[in-house]
Scaffold this motif. Structure first.
Motif, PDB file in Angstrom:
ATOM      1  N   ARG A   4       0.812  -1.215   0.000  1.00 18.94           N
ATOM      2  CA  ARG A   4       0.000   0.000   0.000  1.00 18.94           C
ATOM      3  C   ARG A   4       0.847   1.267   0.000  1.00 18.94           C
ATOM      4  N   TYR A  64      -1.717   4.311   0.595  1.00 16.88           N
ATOM      5  CA  TYR A  64      -3.151   4.072   0.785  1.00 16.88           C
ATOM      6  C   TYR A  64      -3.427   3.975   2.277  1.00 16.88           C
ATOM      7  N   ARG A  68     -11.006   6.138   0.505  1.00 18.54           N
ATOM      8  CA  ARG A  68     -10.465   7.056  -0.503  1.00 18.54           C
ATOM      9  C   ARG A  68      -9.382   7.971   0.077  1.00 18.54           C
ATOM     10  N   TRP A  70      -5.668   8.913   1.172  1.00 25.34           N
ATOM     11  CA  TRP A  70      -4.279   8.610   0.853  1.00 25.34           C
ATOM     12  C   TRP A  70      -3.394   9.675   1.486  1.00 25.34           C
ATOM     13  N   LEU A 124      -5.608  -1.616  -6.702  1.00 20.61           N
ATOM     14  CA  LEU A 124      -6.196  -0.634  -5.789  1.00 20.61           C
ATOM     15  C   LEU A 124      -7.078   0.366  -6.527  1.00 20.61           C
ATOM     16  N   THR A 125      -6.671   0.757  -7.730  1.00 18.68           N
ATOM     17  CA  THR A 125      -7.475   1.724  -8.483  1.00 18.68           C
ATOM     18  C   THR A 125      -8.807   1.136  -8.910  1.00 18.68           C
ATOM     19  N   ILE A 128     -11.312   1.455  -5.990  1.00 19.36           N
ATOM     20  CA  ILE A 128     -11.779   2.806  -5.621  1.00 19.36           C
ATOM     21  C   ILE A 128     -13.003   3.189  -6.403  1.00 19.36           C
TER      22      ILE A 128
END
Length: 128
Positions: A4, A64, A68, A70, A124-125, A128
């Motif tokens: 992450r 991450y 949402r 970061w 990960l994208t 989201i």
């Protein structure tokens, strides 16, 4: 390294892309303009690139946190927390848009991360 936390390197793909676009534009202008005016356009283009595009803060690391949320770390700037509005995957690069209106989108090229980290970021994208 945690899957992450992403440490970004300088992108050669981005530099090559910018150089290609600049060379293509200069070639087209060379065909259309007299040499003196073309030379003035080329010098103006190089000056604008040096003054504006090279001075943007380079993101060194992003991590991450949750949902949402970061955290971003840039050179010579403290780490700050950001919230992502949406992410667009263009295969060669990923564009990350933030909810704060003044924040510029983050462009991550495939050569900035190792292959393992690039695949983890793509996963990960999609979440989201």
């Amino acid at each position: 390294m945690d899957n992450r936390c992403f440490k970004l390197k300088r992108s050669l793909c981005a530099l090559a892309f910018q150089l290609f676009i600049f060379a293509l534009l200069m070639y087209l202008l060379y065909q259309l303009l007299p040499f003196a005016l073309w030379l003035l356009c080329a010098l103006t283009g190089l000056l604008v690139y040096h003054l504006f595009y090279r001075k943007t803060p380079q993101i060194e690391q992003f991590e991450y946190l949750d949902g949402r949320e970061w955290s971003l770390t840039a050179k010579a700037m403290p780490t700050h927390r950001v919230s992502i509005s949406h992410v667009i995957d263009h295969q060669a690069y990923i564009v990350v848009y933030f909810q704060h209106a003044k924040a510029r989108p983050l462009l991550i090229w495939c050569d900035q991360l190792s292959l393992k980290q690039w695949k983890a970021l793509k996963v990960l994208t999609k979440l989201i």
